[in-house]
Design an enzyme around this catalytic site. Structure first.
Site, PDB file in Angstrom:
ATOM      1  N   ASN A 223       1.831   8.391  10.649  1.00  0.00           N
ATOM      2  CA  ASN A 223       1.691   9.795  10.260  1.00  0.00           C
ATOM      3  C   ASN A 223       0.285  10.367  10.421  1.00  0.00           C
ATOM      4  OD1 ASN A 223       4.459   9.890   9.435  1.00  0.00           O
ATOM      5  ND2 ASN A 223       3.864   8.691   7.643  1.00  0.00           N
ATOM      6  N   THR A 224      -0.630   9.562  10.982  1.00  0.00           N
ATOM      7  CA  THR A 224      -1.949  10.090  11.333  1.00  0.00           C
ATOM      8  C   THR A 224      -2.034  10.035  12.854  1.00  0.00           C
ATOM      9  OG1 THR A 224      -3.012   9.404   9.272  1.00  0.00           O
ATOM     10  CG2 THR A 224      -4.455   9.682  11.179  1.00  0.00           C
TER      11      THR A 224
ATOM     12  N   SER B 114      -0.106   3.214  10.475  1.00  0.00           N
ATOM     13  CA  SER B 114       0.704   4.286   9.900  1.00  0.00           C
ATOM     14  C   SER B 114       1.064   5.266  11.004  1.00  0.00           C
ATOM     15  CB  SER B 114      -0.063   5.008   8.792  1.00  0.00           C
ATOM     16  OG  SER B 114      -0.043   4.225   7.642  1.00  0.00           O
TER      17      SER B 114
ATOM     18  N   ALA C 288       0.840  -1.208   0.000  1.00  0.00           N
ATOM     19  CA  ALA C 288       0.000   0.000   0.000  1.00  0.00           C
ATOM     20  C   ALA C 288       0.869   1.250   0.000  1.00  0.00           C
ATOM     21  CB  ALA C 288      -0.895   0.002   1.227  1.00  0.00           C
TER      22      ALA C 288
ATOM     23  N   ASN D 188       8.976   8.688   5.199  1.00  0.00           N
ATOM     24  CA  ASN D 188       7.841   9.471   4.691  1.00  0.00           C
ATOM     25  C   ASN D 188       6.932   9.897   5.818  1.00  0.00           C
ATOM     26  OD1 ASN D 188       4.815   8.382   4.391  1.00  0.00           O
ATOM     27  ND2 ASN D 188       6.186   6.602   4.508  1.00  0.00           N
ATOM     28  N   ARG D 189       6.334  11.077   5.614  1.00  0.00           N
ATOM     29  CA  ARG D 189       5.301  11.555   6.532  1.00  0.00           C
ATOM     30  C   ARG D 189       4.145  12.121   5.703  1.00  0.00           C
ATOM     31  NH1 ARG D 189       9.760  15.127   8.122  1.00  0.00           N
ATOM     32  NH2 ARG D 189       9.609  17.133   7.051  1.00  0.00           N
TER      33      ARG D 189
ATOM     34  N   LYS E  58      -3.108  -4.550   9.207  1.00  0.00           N
ATOM     35  CA  LYS E  58      -1.693  -4.171   9.003  1.00  0.00           C
ATOM     36  C   LYS E  58      -1.149  -3.564  10.278  1.00  0.00           C
ATOM     37  CE  LYS E  58       1.418  -1.873   5.762  1.00  0.00           C
ATOM     38  NZ  LYS E  58       1.516  -1.297   4.417  1.00  0.00           N
TER      39      LYS E  58
ATOM     40  N   THR F 162      -3.430   3.831   1.157  1.00  0.00           N
ATOM     41  CA  THR F 162      -4.566   3.866   2.055  1.00  0.00           C
ATOM     42  C   THR F 162      -5.620   4.858   1.583  1.00  0.00           C
ATOM     43  OG1 THR F 162      -3.304   3.163   3.983  1.00  0.00           O
ATOM     44  CG2 THR F 162      -5.249   4.469   4.420  1.00  0.00           C
TER      45      THR F 162
ATOM     46  N   ASN G  86       4.124  -2.265   8.822  1.00  0.00           N
ATOM     47  CA  ASN G  86       4.179  -0.903   8.282  1.00  0.00           C
ATOM     48  C   ASN G  86       5.582  -0.320   8.538  1.00  0.00           C
ATOM     49  OD1 ASN G  86       3.230   1.691   7.363  1.00  0.00           O
ATOM     50  ND2 ASN G  86       1.175   1.013   7.960  1.00  0.00           N
ATOM     51  N   THR G  87       5.737   0.977   8.364  1.00  0.00           N
ATOM     52  CA  THR G  87       7.032   1.648   8.600  1.00  0.00           C
ATOM     53  C   THR G  87       7.294   1.792  10.101  1.00  0.00           C
ATOM     54  OG1 THR G  87       5.905   3.772   8.480  1.00  0.00           O
ATOM     55  CG2 THR G  87       6.876   2.965   6.449  1.00  0.00           C
TER      56      THR G  87
ATOM     57  N   GLY H 201       0.945  11.209   5.411  1.00  0.00           N
ATOM     58  CA  GLY H 201      -0.291  11.463   6.153  1.00  0.00           C
ATOM     59  C   GLY H 201      -1.555  11.163   5.363  1.00  0.00           C
ATOM     60  N   PHE H 202      -1.553  10.031   4.643  1.00  0.00           N
ATOM     61  CA  PHE H 202      -2.763   9.569   3.936  1.00  0.00           C
ATOM     62  C   PHE H 202      -3.335  10.612   2.970  1.00  0.00           C
ATOM     63  CE2 PHE H 202      -4.216   6.537   7.639  1.00  0.00           C
ATOM     64  CZ  PHE H 202      -3.201   5.654   7.307  1.00  0.00           C
TER      65      PHE H 202
ATOM     66  N   TYR I 109       7.691  -2.183  -1.395  1.00  0.00           N
ATOM     67  CA  TYR I 109       7.573  -0.757  -1.677  1.00  0.00           C
ATOM     68  C   TYR I 109       8.967  -0.169  -1.899  1.00  0.00           C
ATOM     69  CZ  TYR I 109       5.706   4.009  -1.720  1.00  0.00           C
ATOM     70  OH  TYR I 109       5.352   5.269  -2.106  1.00  0.00           O
TER      71      TYR I 109
HETATM   72  C1  LIG Z   1       6.198   6.782   0.598  1.00  0.00           C
HETATM   73  C2  LIG Z   1       5.463   5.689   1.331  1.00  0.00           C
HETATM   74  C3  LIG Z   1       4.083   5.755   1.480  1.00  0.00           C
HETATM   75  C4  LIG Z   1       3.386   4.736   2.145  1.00  0.00           C
HETATM   76  N1  LIG Z   1       2.030   4.812   2.274  1.00  0.00           N
HETATM   77  C5  LIG Z   1       1.357   3.802   2.892  1.00  0.00           C
HETATM   78  C6  LIG Z   1      -0.044   3.835   2.994  1.00  0.00           C
HETATM   79  O1  LIG Z   1      -0.723   4.733   2.508  1.00  0.00           O
HETATM   80  N2  LIG Z   1      -0.667   2.812   3.655  1.00  0.00           N
HETATM   81  C7  LIG Z   1       0.037   1.767   4.200  1.00  0.00           C
HETATM   82  O2  LIG Z   1      -0.578   0.856   4.774  1.00  0.00           O
HETATM   83  N3  LIG Z   1       1.375   1.702   4.091  1.00  0.00           N
HETATM   84  C8  LIG Z   1       2.044   2.698   3.462  1.00  0.00           C
HETATM   85  N4  LIG Z   1       3.401   2.624   3.352  1.00  0.00           N
HETATM   86  C9  LIG Z   1       4.113   1.477   3.952  1.00  0.00           C
HETATM   87  C10 LIG Z   1       4.418   0.401   2.931  1.00  0.00           C
HETATM   88  O3  LIG Z   1       3.227  -0.155   2.405  1.00  0.00           O
HETATM   89  C11 LIG Z   1       5.245  -0.736   3.573  1.00  0.00           C
HETATM   90  O4  LIG Z   1       4.440  -1.433   4.495  1.00  0.00           O
HETATM   91  C12 LIG Z   1       6.480  -0.230   4.299  1.00  0.00           C
HETATM   92  O5  LIG Z   1       7.097   0.809   3.563  1.00  0.00           O
HETATM   93  C13 LIG Z   1       7.500  -1.342   4.541  1.00  0.00           C
HETATM   94  O6  LIG Z   1       7.867  -1.972   3.352  1.00  0.00           O
HETATM   95  P1  LIG Z   1       9.193  -1.550   2.509  1.00  0.00           P
HETATM   96  O7  LIG Z   1      10.354  -1.568   3.460  1.00  0.00           O
HETATM   97  O8  LIG Z   1       9.264  -2.579   1.421  1.00  0.00           O
HETATM   98  O9  LIG Z   1       8.931  -0.194   1.983  1.00  0.00           O
HETATM   99  C14 LIG Z   1       4.110   3.632   2.691  1.00  0.00           C
HETATM  100  C15 LIG Z   1       5.510   3.570   2.522  1.00  0.00           C
HETATM  101  C16 LIG Z   1       6.179   4.570   1.848  1.00  0.00           C
HETATM  102  C17 LIG Z   1       7.684   4.465   1.702  1.00  0.00           C
END
Ligand SMILES: Cc1cc2nc3c(=O)[nH]c(=O)nc-3n(C[C@H](O)[C@H](O)[C@H](O)COP(=O)(O)O)c2cc1C
Length: 336
Positions: free
Chosen positions: A187-188, A185, A67, A116-117, A221, A91, A250-251, A119-120, A318
């Protein structure tokens, strides 16, 4: 040796500010999604098939798009053409929202990481449902499973979170092969509090009571920053409420591996997240029957193998995809 993307495409994208590069990529894939010769060209990258069945769904391979890359679901045919075994959009929140002030995406190339920040930032459930309906009508809907990741609108108070998720769920469930509840997440403000057992059970109960004519698998998640005690409580709530799977993770808000001069506020993803995130996958697989989709730090065949060895059924990319490009999919599948 560097692959074609790393040699030719990445330098171009990385010459742009990160969010501009993101928009350029998404706009290109969106355009390609409407044009069969472009889709055929993208298929050159697709990995060989490695079928997998989970939640009653058939995945051509176990590597999915995580996502956040396609928040508004604008390029589903292109992601499928590139060879992703499943695609998670979102999201998505009930209300359209702009997200946090820019800049809000930061590359850390030496660390193979991103902070990243955002924020949906997204167009909201109504607009995205309309787009998905349009795609269905054109007959270009991808053959791979599509997950829709939903979260809480920023302005909705935490006490009313379930209503906010329900709004998106009702609009989007018919387009989704599975629904992800994003409660992790960073950032919310307050979102991660929805991982607390009482709040999570309330949310899961509300969604579970709404399952509709055809029950859709619901996955949760989670954050990599949960302690083992918190994780145990999350798993108990998920199992009690019939959750189909967990996306781990997630992050992270743990930036201890990042040099202070490069640090930024937000969620850290990519290579520095790998071990922490994999430890959660291992912990879940050891203590629960619930299937795990692993996300966090996969940037080569070895890190993907770590996730499967830890007990993951599927994985998502991602940050690794940003650094390694579409050939990463083939590299992972061929090593399986
Ligand atoms: C720029 C960015 C935006 C993201 N936006 C979302 C999001 O909207 N919803 C979500 O569940 N995870 C979001 N993620 C998290 C990723 O889906 C993923 O779970 C996380 O980055 C860990 O995987 P990776 O190390 O392969 O990036 C985002 C990650 C990044 C880097």
């Amino acid at each position: 040796m560097e692959n074609l993307y790393e040699r030719l495409v990445r330098p171009l994208l990385f010459s742009l500010e990160p969010e501009a590069a993101h928009h350029f990529t998404i706009a290109s894939l969106r355009a390609a999604s409407c044009f069969d010769p472009a889709l055929r060209a993208l298929k050159q990258f697709a990995p060989p098939s490695k079928p997998k069945t989970l939640f009653g769904l058939n995945f051509p391979n176990p590597i999915g798009l995580a996502a956040g890359l396609d928040k508004n679901g604008v390029a589903l045919p292109a992601w499928a053409a590139l060879g992703f075994g499943f695609i998670e959009i979102g999201t998505v929140t009930a209300m359209a929202q702009p997200g946090n002030p820019k800049p809000r995406i930061f590359r850390l190339p030496a660390q193979q990481a991103v902070i990243n920040r955002l924020g949906f930032n997204n167009e909201g459930a109504d607009a995205i449902a309309k787009r998905l309906g349009g795609l269905r009508a054109t007959g270009r809907w991808p053959i791979v499973p599509v997950g829709v990741n939903i979260g809480k609108s920023r302005t909705t108070p935490l006490e009313r979170a379930a209503d906010d998720y329900l709004y998106s769920f009702r609009l989007l469930r018919d387009f989704a092969d599975y629904i992800t509840l994003n409660v992790s997440s960073p950032n919310t403000p307050g979102l991660r509090e929805l991982q607390e057992p009482a709040a999570l059970s309330r949310l899961l109960h509300a969604i579970g009571s709404e399952s509709g004519a055809i029950a859709k698998p619901v996955v949760v998640k989670i954050s990599p920053d949960l302690t083992s005690v918190e994780l145990e409580a999350v798993l108990a709530a998920c199992e009690e409420n019939g959750v189909a799977g967990i996306i781990a993770t997630n992050t992270t808000l743990d930036h201890s591996s990042i040099p202070p001069e490069l640090d930024e506020e937000g969620g850290l993803s990519g290579a520095p997240l790998l071990e922490k995130s994999t430890a959660l996958v291992r912990g879940i697989a050891a203590n629960a029957k619930i299937p795990v989709i692993a996300s966090g730090g996969i940037c080569d065949a070895k890190s993907a193998r770590d996730k499967f060895d830890a007990g993951a059924q599927l994985v998502q990319l991602y940050t690794g995809f940003v650094y390694r490009g579409p050939q990463l999919l083939r590299e992972i599948v061929e090593a399986m």
